[in-house]
Scaffold this active site. Structure first.
Site, PDB file in Angstrom:
ATOM      1  NE  ARG A  18      11.336  37.212 -10.242  1.00 31.42           N
ATOM      2  CZ  ARG A  18      11.522  37.160  -9.001  1.00 31.42           C
ATOM      3  NH1 ARG A  18      11.933  36.177  -8.318  1.00 31.42           N
ATOM      4  NH2 ARG A  18      10.198  36.340  -8.549  1.00 31.42           N
ATOM      5  CB  THR A  47      20.577  38.735  -8.222  1.00 34.31           C
ATOM      6  OG1 THR A  47      19.094  39.305  -7.234  1.00 34.31           O
ATOM      7  CG2 THR A  47      21.889  39.538  -7.925  1.00 34.31           C
ATOM      8  CG  ASP A 106       0.427  40.529 -16.449  1.00 39.65           C
ATOM      9  OD1 ASP A 106      -0.176  40.605 -15.666  1.00 39.65           O
ATOM     10  OD2 ASP A 106       1.637  40.203 -16.342  1.00 39.65           O
ATOM     11  CG  ASP A 133      -0.130  42.773 -19.165  1.00 42.05           C
ATOM     12  OD1 ASP A 133       0.290  44.186 -18.199  1.00 42.05           O
ATOM     13  OD2 ASP A 133       1.225  42.038 -19.361  1.00 42.05           O
TER      14      ASP A 133
END
Length: 209
Positions: free
Chosen positions: A104, A108, A200, A203
């Site tokens: 990401r 933006t 996550d 992870d």
């Protein structure tokens, strides 16, 4: 509109519950995800077309069914999607595997492709895009856009857990892509994590907590 399929097989739900537990080790988490990937592939491929051929059994000749139509490709979204690939390949060993990596952009906030390696004949294959978590839907939607830009026309998205927000994004952006999940969870929290979720996934798969 894209169809949402919730795969609620008892074995999948049992294994998913074990994955949610904080006390589940990295080893067990990885193995459970691998097993669920295989079980979900069984449901995702339920509508594959068949054709008849004649075979010789030890007793007589028989008309039997084999797979027909497009060959399959599995495309994990890096990195957590890797945890679902081997289970699917055990069920469909002839499938080809591609990879898509996204990050990401901090300014933006839009997904940017940093890696993409696909089979040369990917447009002629039925593609299973895999990622354990569908949270905001941004990365998955971008991955689907990138695949379509490369000529893919038959795509299914396979996730373990989804938030309603992510499902809405996929159904809005990709009404032609069916979505298969094991659980539709409650919501996203202020940090973009699925609630109750399982943390996550990347992870927990790779032990990088």
């Amino acid at each position: 509109m894209s169809t949402l399929h919730i795969v609620d097989h008892p074995l999948i739900q049992h294994k998913l519950t074990l994955m949610r537990k904080t006390s589940t080790s990295t080893k067990d988490f990885r193995e459970l995800l691998d097993e669920i990937g295989m079980l979900m592939a069984y449901e995702v491929t339920r509508d594959l077309p068949l054709r008849k051929i004649e075979v010789e059994t030890p007793v007589s000749r028989a008309e039997c069914s084999i797979l027909a139509g497009k060959k399959l490709a599995v495309v994990p979204i890096l990195r957590a999607g890797l945890g679902m690939v081997s289970g699917i390949l055990r069920l469909i060993p002839s499938a080809r595997v591609g990879h898509i990596g996204l990050y990401r952009d901090p300014e933006t906030l839009k997904p940017v492709e940093y890696y993409c390696k696909l089979p040369e004949d990917i447009p002629q294959r039925e593609v299973l895009v895999v990622d354990p978590m569908l949270a905001t839907g941004g990365s998955a939607s971008a991955a689907l856009h990138f695949l379509k830009q490369r000529g893919c026309i038959s795509i299914k998205l396979v996730c373990l857990i989804a938030a309603p927000e992510g499902v809405e994004v996929i159904q809005r952006d990709h009404p032609d892509v069916d979505l298969y999940i094991a659980s539709l969870d409650e919501r996203l929290n202020e940090h973009g994590y699925i609630v109750p979720g399982l943390g996550d996934a990347g992870d927990r798969i790779f032990g990088t907590l």
